[in-house]
Scaffold this active site. Structure first.
Site: not given
Length: 359
Positions: A13, A107-108
């Protein structure tokens, strides 16, 4: 027969991804409280820097509230083309270690490194290598959760943020969950957390003390998930690029709403938050769906379809207002409003609707 070896799952993350990219690219923003998103009365915070989070500024928060909490807050318009490019760099790093990658957003992502390309025995070492490469190649930091299943890995990645690693080994998952507030358990939204609070269920240990019959009586079809989650159990595999079916956001209110102005303000805010989620996932749909839950828990849905994907926030907001106004006056107060897009054009992964925090 020998029991199968536990999976080795990493959840990566990025730390305040959009805000960190903006601070990286603009030195004048470094060390300052910034929010990526709209600062106007109907704007929504997409991501806040850690400097802003100290004041209570959070993702999905209305811009007007964020400004009240942090008068020095600097709003920065999002640059999704840049975020997509950086996300591509990060996914290329993941691919050096495994092909079993499940991106959740820009983003993860989950990575299954049980068998990994470099042949590294330690999943923790893999996670550290990936974090070092991300920082070296992008100038950004990432946090990682390392565990034997997806549920624990995702919770662990948030444990030592920012720029941290948390490892939960087989046999440690139940204790890890036991000490955790139930509101942090993935799948327990704000409304369910309040219901659990009313039932005296505050921690994972409290949830584990409830038998299946009790959970079914109070939580219906979600009981099975809560029962196993409280024991640190999750058999879901990491799925490679599973196609998403919809993107949605919904909000439950403390007080039922009937006033037209208040309802329109809420649907505008939900539409702005949904648009942020759509851009983050790069998932555009042709059908806009309104959901209304009334005070008696009756639910209605209404939809409007377009010939092509909705690619403008103003069009999404207008469709939402039109759908809502067509139901006015409501027969009774609304306890929940939701908005989603279906019939997607996307290369991203399957996700679930996001429950907004109550403000």
């Amino acid at each position: 027969m020998d029991a199968p070896s536990p999976r080795k799952i990493i959840h990566i993350d990025m730390d305040a991804f959009y805000a960190s990219v903006e601070q990286r690219d603009n030195p004048a923003l470094r060390g300052k409280p910034i929010a990526v998103g709209g600062g106007g009365p109907r704007g929504v915070v997409a991501t806040a820097s850690y400097e802003a989070r100290k004041f209570g500024v959070k993702s999905a928060m209305p811009g007007s509230r964020a400004r009240r909490l942090c008068p020095a807050l600097i709003f920065v318009p999002p640059r999704f083309d840049i975020y997509r490019a950086v996300s591509g760099q990060i996914r290329a790093i993941f691919a050096q270690y495994t092909d079993i990658i499940q991106p959740l957003s820009l983003d993860e992502a989950y990575l299954d490194v049980t068998i990994n390309k470099p042949g590294i025995a330690s999943a923790t070492e893999v996670a550290q290598d990936i974090r070092r490469m991300i920082q070296a190649e992008t100038g950004l930091t990432a946090s990682a959760g390392v565990s034997y299943n997806k549920l624990i890995a995702k919770l662990a990645s948030d444990q030592n943020k920012p720029d941290g690693v948390c490892v939960v080994r087989p046999g440690e998952g139940a204790a890890f969950i036991a000490a955790m507030p139930v509101r942090r358990i993935h799948g327990v939204g704000p409304v369910t957390a309040r219901k659990m609070h009313d039932l005296g269920i505050e921690t994972g240990a409290d949830l584990r003390a409830c038998d299946m019959a009790y959970l079914h009586a109070h939580f219906g079809s979600a009981a099975d998930y809560y029962y196993h989650a409280s024991r640190g159990e999750d058999n879901r595999p990491v799925r490679e690029r599973e196609r998403r079916k919809s993107v949605s956001v919904e909000d439950t209110f403390f007080d039922d709403l009937r006033d037209e102005a208040a309802l329109i303000d809420e649907i505008d805010r939900i539409a702005a938050s949904l648009w942020t989620r759509i851009e983050k996932a790069q998932a555009w749909g042709r059908t806009v769906v309104l959901k209304v839950k009334f005070a008696d828990f009756r639910i209605i849905t209404r939809s409007k379809s377009f010939t092509g994907p909705v690619r403008a926030p103003d069009l999404l907001a207008q469709a939402a207002r039109d759908l809502l106004r067509a139901q006015l006056p409501l027969p009774m107060g609304a306890r929940l409003l939701g908005l989603g897009v279906h019939n997607l054009e996307t290369d991203e992964v399957e996700g679930q609707g996001e429950q907004l925090a109550l403000l």
